[in-house]
Design a protein around this motif. Structure first.
Motif, short mmCIF file in Angstrom:
data_model
loop_
_atom_site.label_atom_id
_atom_site.label_comp_id
_atom_site.label_asym_id
_atom_site.label_seq_id
_atom_site.Cartn_x
_atom_site.Cartn_y
_atom_site.Cartn_z
N PRO A 1 0.74 -1.32 0.47
CA PRO A 1 -0.14 0.60 0.01
C PRO A 1 0.59 1.42 0.06
N ASP A 2 -0.05 2.19 -0.78
CA ASP A 2 1.00 3.71 -0.69
C ASP A 2 0.62 4.16 0.49
N ASP B 1 -3.02 4.71 1.72
CA ASP B 1 -4.21 3.51 2.10
C ASP B 1 -4.96 2.16 2.36
N GLU B 2 -6.30 2.24 1.85
CA GLU B 2 -6.58 1.38 2.51
C GLU B 2 -7.11 0.37 2.97
N ALA C 1 -0.83 2.87 6.20
CA ALA C 1 -2.16 3.05 5.99
C ALA C 1 -2.50 3.14 6.74
N ARG D 1 -8.99 4.26 -2.75
CA ARG D 1 -7.68 4.06 -1.82
C ARG D 1 -7.60 2.94 -1.04
N THR D 2 -8.65 1.96 -1.26
CA THR D 2 -8.53 0.20 -1.04
C THR D 2 -7.24 -0.23 -1.76
N ARG D 3 -6.44 -1.29 -1.41
CA ARG D 3 -5.72 -1.59 -1.70
C ARG D 3 -5.78 -3.01 -1.32
#
Length: 403
Positions: free
Chosen positions: A76-77, A80-81, A101, A127-129
């Protein structure tokens, strides 16, 4: 005399014995306790990968470390979620925050406390990873539906199997941990098998395995000399841990089979109180009324704990009734579901709340009701006998209900 219920903090509740002592002796006499140059951790990885039919297994220092590796693999960045469940140990959520995250809590199925795929679907956004599912108490989560969601949206599906050694996914032929992209296992003191602390991450994906193995060894590409390829921590399992874990792994099928046998005995005993009720029992109260208790589904269950659901909210009272009879039981499992934990109002790093500025977990009504009033768990152990089952069943049958 009150019947003793073995627990995993004592020898009578564990399967530790001469095999583990011999394993430790073997490692100590070898002079090599570090898994970088030893053989035990690599052997454990091969044995777990073979057991699970997985291409890779990465041994590490704890189940929480394994979950951190899985989040690293999802890459994740910051900000991110990752969608997960509010009914779990904080070890599920800490790695999400450690990678900067944001945990997003989805509500659960009120019958077993596992993630509700419909609730997950409603929370997927730009934003979901990843999705991180937990096989709570050893019951299989709805991984098929969650994998379909992950594939549809290009997400990584992580399975937290800390409580779910040899849990079977619906359809047969696969264990929990193999239906997603990464599965994680725990060898902590209170799990089906133990080396005190320890964990493994399993995956069939070569690139995810590469990321996890690098992170567990300080980002060190051992084939390239003293070259650090990426950020990493020291999450290595020791040879002592691995040797004990290998001895325990040989006992795992017997541990799970014993827990399943007595759990099914209890389900059958409870159903006899209310013939034909299917998934529920209704012990009679002295006033002629009844209390409804939802029974767990036994299919594929690994029985880390034995959960009961009381839709009427009797869980605290029934737990107290069982405790008075000498039975280890407690309501709720957690003090509060993680979406209601006090940490969300507090700093994360130093005085900073990053990455949680403006963050407020959403309500999860089903999870909150389970933890607050309807979920009861009975400790379970491979050394329970039919006598233990009878004592538990008799105590539930004698429950008088709320005053």
């Amino acid at each position: 005399m009150t019947l003793h219920f073995p627990n995993m903090a004592e020898p009578a509740g564990r399967t530790l014995g001469d095999e583990e002592v011999a394993a430790l002796d073997r490692v100590i006499r070898s002079g090599m306790l570090n898994s970088v140059w030893g053989t035990e951790a690599r052997a454990l990885e091969r044995e777990v990968a073979e057991l699970y039919g997985s291409r890779h297994a990465i041994a590490c220092a704890s189940g929480t470390a394994a979950l951190h590796l899985s989040v690293v693999a999802a890459a994740p960045d910051p900000g991110d979620e990752i969608i997960t469940t509010p009914i779990t140990d904080f070890g599920t959520v800490a790695p999400i925050l450690a990678q900067n995250a944001v945990p997003v809590f989805a509500d659960v199925d009120p019958s077993d406390g596992n993630l509700d795929p419909d609730a997950v679907a409603a929370l997927i956004g730009p934003r979901t990873r990843a999705i991180m599912a937990v096989h709570l108490f050893g019951a299989p989560a709805r991984i098929g539906e969650l994998r379909a969601l992950a594939d549809e949206h290009g997400l990584t599906l992580i399975e937290d199997c800390a409580q779910a050694w040899l849990t079977e996914l619906p359809g047969g032929g696969r264990y929990a941990g193999t239906g997603g992209h990464v599965g994680t296992l725990s060898l902590q003191q209170w799990k089906h098998i133990t080396c005190g602390d320890g964990g493994l991450a399993i995956t069939g994906d070569d690139e995810l395995a590469r990321r996890m193995r690098l992170f567990a060894d300080k980002g060190w590409d051992r084939a390239a000399g003293r070259s650090h390829e990426s950020l990493g921590l020291n999450y290595r399992m020791t040879e002592l841990q691995a040797a004990v874990a290998r001895a325990q792994l040989a006992k795992l099928p017997g541990v799970v089979e014993s827990r399943r046998r007595t759990a099914v005995e209890l389900i059958e005993a409870l159903r006899r109180m209310d013939p034909g009720s299917g998934a529920t029992i209704r012990p009679a109260r002295p006033d002629g009324s009844q209390v409804e208790i939802g029974l767990p589904r036994p299919d594929g269950h690994a029985w880390w704990l034995f959960p009961l659901v009381l839709p009427g909210g009797d869980a605290p009272e029934l737990a107290a009734h069982l405790n008075a009879a000498g039975i280890p039981a407690r309501p709720g499992y957690l003090k509060e579901p993680l979406n209601r934990a006090p940490l969300w109002d507090r700093p994360v790093y130093g005085a900073s709340r990053y990455p949680l500025e403006g963050y407020r977990p959403a309500p999860c009504p089903e999870a909150e009701r389970l933890v607050g009033s309807t979920l009861l768990i009975i400790d379970w152990n491979e050394h329970y006998t039919s006598e233990h089952v009878k004592v538990i069943a008799d105590a539930i049958a004698s429950y008088p209900g709320k005053a």
